[in-house]
Write a protein that holds these residues in place. Structure first.
Motif, PDB file in Angstrom:
ATOM      1  N   GLY A   1       0.760  -1.050  -0.173  1.00 53.69           N
ATOM      2  CA  GLY A   1      -0.064   0.071  -0.198  1.00 53.69           C
ATOM      3  C   GLY A   1       1.372   1.049   0.134  1.00 53.69           C
ATOM      4  N   GLN A   2       0.670   2.797  -0.167  1.00 53.89           N
ATOM      5  CA  GLN A   2       1.335   3.481  -0.298  1.00 53.89           C
ATOM      6  C   GLN A   2       1.835   4.006   0.782  1.00 53.89           C
ATOM      7  OE1 GLN A   2      -0.970   6.262  -3.369  1.00 53.89           O
ATOM      8  NE2 GLN A   2      -2.683   4.825  -2.991  1.00 53.89           N
ATOM      9  N   ILE A   3       0.820   4.158   1.883  1.00 53.14           N
ATOM     10  CA  ILE A   3       1.347   4.051   3.234  1.00 53.14           C
ATOM     11  C   ILE A   3       2.321   3.241   4.163  1.00 53.14           C
ATOM     12  CG2 ILE A   3       0.777   4.185   5.864  1.00 53.14           C
ATOM     13  CD1 ILE A   3      -2.051   5.130   5.264  1.00 53.14           C
TER      14      ILE A   3
ATOM     15  N   ARG B   1      -0.356  -9.911  -1.490  1.00 53.84           N
ATOM     16  CA  ARG B   1      -1.591 -10.755  -1.774  1.00 53.84           C
ATOM     17  C   ARG B   1      -1.538 -11.103  -3.176  1.00 53.84           C
ATOM     18  NH1 ARG B   1      -7.026  -8.551  -3.892  1.00 53.84           N
ATOM     19  NH2 ARG B   1      -6.137  -6.416  -5.039  1.00 53.84           N
ATOM     20  N   ARG B   2      -0.020 -10.238  -3.577  1.00 53.06           N
ATOM     21  CA  ARG B   2       0.778 -10.621  -5.496  1.00 53.06           C
ATOM     22  C   ARG B   2       2.083 -10.723  -5.078  1.00 53.06           C
ATOM     23  NH1 ARG B   2      -2.098  -6.454  -8.722  1.00 53.06           N
ATOM     24  NH2 ARG B   2      -2.925  -5.023  -7.105  1.00 53.06           N
TER      25      ARG B   2
ATOM     26  N   GLN C   1       4.743  -7.869  -6.440  1.00 57.88           N
ATOM     27  CA  GLN C   1       5.265  -6.731  -5.627  1.00 57.88           C
ATOM     28  C   GLN C   1       6.537  -7.166  -5.105  1.00 57.88           C
ATOM     29  OE1 GLN C   1       0.683  -6.323  -3.634  1.00 57.88           O
ATOM     30  NE2 GLN C   1       0.142  -5.104  -5.398  1.00 57.88           N
TER      31      GLN C   1
ATOM     32  N   ASP D   1      -2.188 -13.509   1.155  1.00 55.96           N
ATOM     33  CA  ASP D   1      -3.865 -13.182   0.936  1.00 55.96           C
ATOM     34  C   ASP D   1      -4.376 -12.952   1.923  1.00 55.96           C
ATOM     35  OD1 ASP D   1      -6.387 -11.999   0.649  1.00 55.96           O
ATOM     36  OD2 ASP D   1      -6.139 -13.236  -2.311  1.00 55.96           O
ATOM     37  N   LEU D   2      -4.984 -12.292   2.835  1.00 55.91           N
ATOM     38  CA  LEU D   2      -5.606 -11.932   4.214  1.00 55.91           C
ATOM     39  C   LEU D   2      -6.717 -11.761   3.619  1.00 55.91           C
ATOM     40  CD1 LEU D   2      -3.627  -9.241   5.496  1.00 55.91           C
ATOM     41  CD2 LEU D   2      -3.682 -11.313   6.445  1.00 55.91           C
ATOM     42  N   GLU D   3      -7.545 -12.649   2.601  1.00 55.53           N
ATOM     43  CA  GLU D   3      -8.775 -12.991   2.481  1.00 55.53           C
ATOM     44  C   GLU D   3      -8.907 -14.643   1.642  1.00 55.53           C
ATOM     45  OE1 GLU D   3      -8.721  -9.324  -0.954  1.00 55.53           O
ATOM     46  OE2 GLU D   3     -10.825  -9.654  -0.423  1.00 55.53           O
TER      47      GLU D   3
ATOM     48  N   SER E   1      -7.012   3.394  10.050  1.00 58.34           N
ATOM     49  CA  SER E   1      -8.642   3.389  10.339  1.00 58.34           C
ATOM     50  C   SER E   1      -8.624   4.751   9.731  1.00 58.34           C
ATOM     51  CB  SER E   1      -9.306   3.681  11.652  1.00 58.34           C
ATOM     52  OG  SER E   1     -11.118   3.813  11.092  1.00 58.34           O
TER      53      SER E   1
ATOM     54  N   TYR F   1     -17.945   0.694   2.985  1.00 59.27           N
ATOM     55  CA  TYR F   1     -16.395   1.140   4.013  1.00 59.27           C
ATOM     56  C   TYR F   1     -16.742   1.587   5.218  1.00 59.27           C
ATOM     57  CZ  TYR F   1     -11.758   3.203   4.344  1.00 59.27           C
ATOM     58  OH  TYR F   1     -11.046   4.226   4.629  1.00 59.27           O
TER      59      TYR F   1
ATOM     60  N   LEU G   1      -6.512  11.253   2.868  1.00 62.83           N
ATOM     61  CA  LEU G   1      -5.428  11.354   2.289  1.00 62.83           C
ATOM     62  C   LEU G   1      -4.745  11.998   0.782  1.00 62.83           C
ATOM     63  CD1 LEU G   1      -4.887   7.613   3.336  1.00 62.83           C
ATOM     64  CD2 LEU G   1      -4.072   9.420   4.472  1.00 62.83           C
TER      65      LEU G   1
ATOM     66  N   ARG H   1       0.275  11.159   2.812  1.00 64.53           N
ATOM     67  CA  ARG H   1       0.614   9.770   2.961  1.00 64.53           C
ATOM     68  C   ARG H   1       2.099  10.031   4.311  1.00 64.53           C
ATOM     69  NH1 ARG H   1      -3.164   9.145  -1.235  1.00 64.53           N
ATOM     70  NH2 ARG H   1      -4.503   7.210  -0.766  1.00 64.53           N
TER      71      ARG H   1
HETATM   72  N1  LIG Z   1      -7.599   7.490   0.852  1.00 63.90           N
HETATM   73  C1  LIG Z   1      -7.889   7.792   1.286  1.00 63.90           C
HETATM   74  O1  LIG Z   1      -8.516   9.166   1.898  1.00 63.90           O
HETATM   75  C2  LIG Z   1      -7.734   7.781   2.492  1.00 63.90           C
HETATM   76  C3  LIG Z   1      -8.190   8.647   4.432  1.00 63.90           C
HETATM   77  C4  LIG Z   1      -8.730   7.571   5.600  1.00 63.90           C
HETATM   78  C5  LIG Z   1      -7.886   6.037   5.443  1.00 63.90           C
HETATM   79  N2  LIG Z   1      -7.889   5.491   4.767  1.00 63.90           N
HETATM   80  C6  LIG Z   1      -7.493   3.993   5.179  1.00 63.90           C
HETATM   81  O2  LIG Z   1      -5.890   4.217   4.818  1.00 63.90           O
HETATM   82  C7  LIG Z   1      -5.396   3.001   3.919  1.00 63.90           C
HETATM   83  C8  LIG Z   1      -4.173   2.793   3.700  1.00 63.90           C
HETATM   84  O3  LIG Z   1      -4.392   3.914   2.713  1.00 63.90           O
HETATM   85  P1  LIG Z   1      -3.040   3.447   1.290  1.00 63.90           P
HETATM   86  O4  LIG Z   1      -3.511   5.178   0.625  1.00 63.90           O
HETATM   87  O5  LIG Z   1      -1.966   3.448   1.712  1.00 63.90           O
HETATM   88  O6  LIG Z   1      -3.986   2.268   0.886  1.00 63.90           O
HETATM   89  P2  LIG Z   1      -3.700   1.743  -1.038  1.00 63.90           P
HETATM   90  O7  LIG Z   1      -2.708   2.339  -1.483  1.00 63.90           O
HETATM   91  O8  LIG Z   1      -5.182   1.185  -1.006  1.00 63.90           O
HETATM   92  O9  LIG Z   1      -3.389   0.440  -0.047  1.00 63.90           O
HETATM   93  C9  LIG Z   1      -3.854  -0.848   0.693  1.00 63.90           C
HETATM   94  C10 LIG Z   1      -3.283  -2.105   0.496  1.00 63.90           C
HETATM   95  O10 LIG Z   1      -3.899  -3.593   1.007  1.00 63.90           O
HETATM   96  C11 LIG Z   1      -3.727  -4.212  -0.177  1.00 63.90           C
HETATM   97  N3  LIG Z   1      -4.351  -5.590   0.107  1.00 63.90           N
HETATM   98  C12 LIG Z   1      -5.896  -5.808  -0.638  1.00 63.90           C
HETATM   99  N4  LIG Z   1      -6.324  -6.894  -0.450  1.00 63.90           N
HETATM  100  C13 LIG Z   1      -5.627  -7.501   0.431  1.00 63.90           C
HETATM  101  C14 LIG Z   1      -5.267  -9.183   0.798  1.00 63.90           C
HETATM  102  N5  LIG Z   1      -7.022 -10.140   0.627  1.00 63.90           N
HETATM  103  N6  LIG Z   1      -4.062  -9.061   1.190  1.00 63.90           N
HETATM  104  C15 LIG Z   1      -3.683  -8.500   1.684  1.00 63.90           C
HETATM  105  N7  LIG Z   1      -3.002  -7.600   1.537  1.00 63.90           N
HETATM  106  C16 LIG Z   1      -4.228  -6.355   0.575  1.00 63.90           C
HETATM  107  C17 LIG Z   1      -3.400  -3.732  -1.037  1.00 63.90           C
HETATM  108  O11 LIG Z   1      -3.205  -5.030  -2.352  1.00 63.90           O
HETATM  109  P3  LIG Z   1      -3.000  -5.180  -4.587  1.00 63.90           P
HETATM  110  O12 LIG Z   1      -2.216  -3.859  -4.622  1.00 63.90           O
HETATM  111  O13 LIG Z   1      -3.211  -6.414  -3.564  1.00 63.90           O
HETATM  112  O14 LIG Z   1      -4.554  -4.615  -3.651  1.00 63.90           O
HETATM  113  C18 LIG Z   1      -2.279  -2.710  -0.972  1.00 63.90           C
HETATM  114  O15 LIG Z   1      -1.878  -2.690  -1.482  1.00 63.90           O
HETATM  115  C19 LIG Z   1      -7.185   3.021   2.819  1.00 63.90           C
HETATM  116  O16 LIG Z   1      -6.792   1.962   2.917  1.00 63.90           O
HETATM  117  C20 LIG Z   1      -8.201   3.228   3.860  1.00 63.90           C
HETATM  118  O17 LIG Z   1      -8.407   2.056   4.859  1.00 63.90           O
HETATM  119  C21 LIG Z   1      -7.822   6.535   3.742  1.00 63.90           C
END
Ligand SMILES: NC(=O)c1ccc[n+]([C@@H]2O[C@H](COP(=O)([O-])OP(=O)(O)OC[C@H]3O[C@@H](n4cnc5c(N)ncnc54)[C@H](OP(=O)(O)O)[C@@H]3O)[C@@H](O)[C@H]2O)c1
Length: 219
Positions: free
Chosen positions: A10-12, A32-33, A36, A51-53, A112, A131, A158, A180
């Protein structure tokens, strides 16, 4: 410190992996992939494909042996539908907490979101409402666990702006977004602040240096 991050690509998560590995921490990123994995290695983390699902609690716990703290940074993402909000944003977070407890990990940081746990305003996109509900249920599950020193971090929207190193962190903050980069800095600081256990903290951009912000709500 040994840290395992769920959603390690993930980006964070990638930002946090870079910060932690740069200071010498031992970091595992759960993805999960397999394609990466190289990005995690470049960030200084050891990739684990799980894969956490689909995994069981025992599968995940096996990857958490000897870990001091876990960070739940996974998410179904904005392109996903309602069902994956449940399987990732709720169920995978609960599974990860079950696994952390089973492995004897003391500390759990949850990413969260600001607005999680409040009634969505009328007209909220239905998938976004699912969500918010999934995240609220994951947060509630964590709060009920006596076996984990948890901290729930609730960032505002974010951005990909560069780090400022300055934030507002409190039980309730004004509206605002946060980068982030700054979220990753706060997570790193929270890992070093056991006094933040049992706290739910909102996070937006601000003027307080991260090190002071992480200590301030605890006074
Ligand atoms: N966007 C906003 O403005 C915002 C605001 C507040 C809080 N948040 C929270 O902050 C979190 C983190 O943000 P971010 O931007 O870093 O998110 P992100 O880049 O979407 O990262 C989420 C990661 O979770 C992974 N993931 C999904 N399903 C998975 C599985 N089954 N097993 C293992 N890994 C899995 C994804 O991998 P894949 O590449 O395989 O899908 C992705 O690398 C968000 O998910 C959200 O809950 C977001």
């Amino acid at each position: 410190m040994r840290v395992a991050i769920a959603g390690g690509h993930g980006q964070i998560a990638l930002r946090l992996e870079r910060l932690l590995s740069a200071r010498g921490d031992n970091v595992v990123g759960i993805i999960r992939r397999a394609e990466q994995a190289a990005d995690l290695r470049a960030a200084g983390a050891r990739p684990v494909v799980c894969d956490l699902e689909k995994a069981s609690v025992a599968d995940v716990a096996a990857h958490l042996s000897g870990v001091d703290a876990v960070v739940f940074a996974a998410g179904a993402g904005p392109a996903s539908g309602a069902s994956r909000k449940d399987t990732v944003d709720r169920a995978a977070a609960v599974l990860f907490a079950d696994a952390a407890e089973a492995a004897g990990v003391p500390r759990y940081l949850m990413i969260s979101g600001k607005g999680v746990g409040t009634e969505p305003p009328a007209g909220t996109d239905p998938v976004f409402a699912v969500y918010l509900k999934a995240k609220a249920e994951a947060d509630a599950d964590l709060r009920a666990r006596a076996g984990l020193a948890w901290t729930i971090l609730k960032p505002g929207p974010l951005t990909d702006e560069p780090a400022t190193g300055r934030v507002t962190l409190a039980e309730s903050t004004p509206h605002g977004d946060v980068s982030r980069d700054d979220v990753a800095l706060v997570l790193r600081a929270l890992l070093d602040e056991p006094g933040a256990a049992g706290r739910t903290l909102e996070l937006v951009g601000g003027v307080t240096p991260v090190a002071d912000a992480v200590r301030a709500p605890l006074r």
